[in-house]
Each structure stands twice: as C-alpha cells, then as structure tokens.
Design a protein around this motif. Sequence first.
Motif, PDB file in Angstrom:
ATOM      1  N   UNK A 114      78.378 -11.249  17.303  1.00 36.35           N
ATOM      2  CA  UNK A 114      79.023 -10.345  18.242  1.00 36.35           C
ATOM      3  C   UNK A 114      79.535  -9.086  17.569  1.00 36.35           C
ATOM      4  N   UNK A 115      79.733  -9.125  16.252  1.00 39.09           N
ATOM      5  CA  UNK A 115      80.154  -7.935  15.515  1.00 39.09           C
ATOM      6  C   UNK A 115      78.912  -7.122  15.149  1.00 39.09           C
ATOM      7  N   UNK A 116      79.028  -5.811  15.082  1.00 34.79           N
ATOM      8  CA  UNK A 116      77.846  -4.967  14.843  1.00 34.79           C
ATOM      9  C   UNK A 116      77.130  -5.232  13.518  1.00 34.79           C
ATOM     10  N   UNK A 117      77.829  -5.676  12.483  1.00 34.55           N
ATOM     11  CA  UNK A 117      77.202  -5.893  11.183  1.00 34.55           C
ATOM     12  C   UNK A 117      76.439  -7.212  11.094  1.00 34.55           C
ATOM     13  N   UNK A 118      76.610  -8.095  12.071  1.00 33.25           N
ATOM     14  CA  UNK A 118      75.952  -9.404  12.016  1.00 33.25           C
ATOM     15  C   UNK A 118      74.463  -9.229  12.295  1.00 33.25           C
ATOM     16  N   UNK A 119      73.580  -9.660  11.385  1.00 30.90           N
ATOM     17  CA  UNK A 119      72.148  -9.366  11.515  1.00 30.90           C
ATOM     18  C   UNK A 119      71.404 -10.163  12.592  1.00 30.90           C
ATOM     19  N   UNK A 120      71.986 -11.230  13.098  1.00 31.80           N
ATOM     20  CA  UNK A 120      71.276 -12.094  14.042  1.00 31.80           C
ATOM     21  C   UNK A 120      71.911 -12.112  15.424  1.00 31.80           C
ATOM     22  N   UNK A 121      72.455 -10.996  15.861  1.00 32.34           N
ATOM     23  CA  UNK A 121      73.118 -10.956  17.166  1.00 32.34           C
ATOM     24  C   UNK A 121      72.177 -11.300  18.314  1.00 32.34           C
ATOM     25  N   UNK A 122      70.874 -11.107  18.141  1.00 32.81           N
ATOM     26  CA  UNK A 122      69.920 -11.439  19.196  1.00 32.81           C
ATOM     27  C   UNK A 122      69.799 -12.954  19.392  1.00 32.81           C
ATOM     28  N   UNK A 123      70.081 -13.733  18.356  1.00 31.76           N
ATOM     29  CA  UNK A 123      69.941 -15.195  18.420  1.00 31.76           C
ATOM     30  C   UNK A 123      71.251 -15.932  18.650  1.00 31.76           C
ATOM     31  N   UNK A 124      72.364 -15.259  18.423  1.00 30.80           N
ATOM     32  CA  UNK A 124      73.669 -15.894  18.525  1.00 30.80           C
ATOM     33  C   UNK A 124      74.469 -15.236  19.637  1.00 30.80           C
ATOM     34  N   UNK A 125      75.197 -16.045  20.396  1.00 30.94           N
ATOM     35  CA  UNK A 125      76.057 -15.517  21.452  1.00 30.94           C
ATOM     36  C   UNK A 125      77.394 -15.091  20.873  1.00 30.94           C
ATOM     37  N   UNK A 126      77.960 -14.082  21.483  1.00 29.19           N
ATOM     38  CA  UNK A 126      79.316 -13.668  21.126  1.00 29.19           C
ATOM     39  C   UNK A 126      80.284 -14.699  21.697  1.00 29.19           C
ATOM     40  N   UNK A 127      81.369 -14.956  20.982  1.00 30.23           N
ATOM     41  CA  UNK A 127      82.371 -15.896  21.497  1.00 30.23           C
ATOM     42  C   UNK A 127      83.060 -15.296  22.714  1.00 30.23           C
ATOM     43  N   UNK A 128      83.570 -16.157  23.576  1.00 26.90           N
ATOM     44  CA  UNK A 128      84.134 -15.695  24.844  1.00 26.90           C
ATOM     45  C   UNK A 128      85.578 -15.222  24.744  1.00 26.90           C
ATOM     46  N   UNK A 129      86.294 -15.649  23.709  1.00 23.72           N
ATOM     47  CA  UNK A 129      87.699 -15.246  23.603  1.00 23.72           C
ATOM     48  C   UNK A 129      88.057 -14.941  22.152  1.00 23.72           C
ATOM     49  N   UNK A 130      89.192 -14.315  21.966  1.00 23.89           N
ATOM     50  CA  UNK A 130      89.691 -13.994  20.626  1.00 23.89           C
ATOM     51  C   UNK A 130      89.995 -15.277  19.858  1.00 23.89           C
ATOM     52  N   UNK A 131      90.527 -16.278  20.546  1.00 29.60           N
ATOM     53  CA  UNK A 131      90.821 -17.564  19.889  1.00 29.60           C
ATOM     54  C   UNK A 131      89.554 -18.234  19.390  1.00 29.60           C
ATOM     55  N   UNK A 132      88.491 -18.204  20.210  1.00 30.82           N
ATOM     56  CA  UNK A 132      87.214 -18.770  19.786  1.00 30.82           C
ATOM     57  C   UNK A 132      86.642 -17.997  18.609  1.00 30.82           C
ATOM     58  N   UNK A 133      86.778 -16.676  18.621  1.00 33.30           N
ATOM     59  CA  UNK A 133      86.284 -15.851  17.510  1.00 33.30           C
ATOM     60  C   UNK A 133      87.026 -16.198  16.218  1.00 33.30           C
ATOM     61  N   UNK A 134      88.337 -16.394  16.300  1.00 35.29           N
ATOM     62  CA  UNK A 134      89.117 -16.779  15.117  1.00 35.29           C
ATOM     63  C   UNK A 134      88.707 -18.166  14.620  1.00 35.29           C
TER      64      UNK A 134
END
Length: 184
Positions: A114-134
Amino acid sequence: MPAYHSSFNEPAGPNQRYRSLGNIALLPIKTKIKGPAPSADSSQDDIIDEAIALFRANCFFRNFEIKGNADRALIYLLLFIQECLGKLQKGTPSPTEGQRTLVTHALQNFSIPGEPQFPLNAMYEKTTSKNDADALRQYLSQLRQECATRLAVKVYNGEDKPSKWWMCFSKRKFMGLPNIGTLQ
C-alpha cells in the motif's frame, strides 16, 4: 515446471485457521522475538523454514502464481532472503559480522503493501486500517528478524565464510525483482 508453493495455503472461506492482514496470512512462527505472530510448534517447520528451504529452487522462476495468502508471506520472505544474500556478497564477513549485518538489515526501515515504495502493490492488498497497517509492519519485522537469524546459521553452516552453495544464488533475482522495499 511450476514454482514451489507454501504448504500453509488454505482455501478461502470462513473456516480459515490463519488470520490475514491485508491479504498476507498471519502464520505461526518459532521465535522468541516479540510480535503479533502466534507461536508455532517447535517440532514442525514454519513459514521461515519453508522459505529458506524453497529459496534456491524458487529463485529461478520469473513468474509465481499465488495460490493463497501464505504464498504472499512466502514471496516476501524469498525476496528478503535475496536481499540478505546480496548484503553478504559485499565482502566475505566472518560469521559474527555476517549475523550482525543480516540483523541490522532486518531492522532497517521498510515499506509495506500500500506504500508507494513497495514493489509488489499489484499483488498485495493495502490494509484497511491504521491498526492493521501497524500490526502488518510488526509482523513483517518479526519475520525479517527471525529469518535473518536462521539464514545466517544456514549460510555459514559452522564455517568461517559463507557457503558457496548459498552465495552462488546471491545474484539471482526471484520474479526479476531486485528487493522487497527495504529503504536505504
């Protein structure tokens, strides 16, 4: 010949054993490092053992069909192992220096899906909340630290320099990707 997939994959549905963060399975690992991962049975292989065992076979593949959320954790670890071998390739450190190099690398700042520097954003979903991201960042950090510790033991195998049978794979690029988003 197809790539090797994780044995922790399970069919989608309400009866899944493993929770997911984004679409990365939160798999149990054998570790003493603090984090959100559940503890695994010490007599059985976990996702880190599986990634280390499958790295040399899977690094020849440019394509990898994802068959479940555990495969996403496996891909992440395979790319992290690739980065670690690249770090050891620079010079031939002693086992203690190599261990220190890998642990330092594991603790570096890194991007998550979900972050711009992550190379596999096409294959991975962004987390739904800030807590999940942490929680995902903590889980991936826990995976990185434990993987670095175990990888150093495998690569050095009780010798003074890294094994040539591991280091010959340091220049191979799994899926043609150079790294997994470790920020320099």
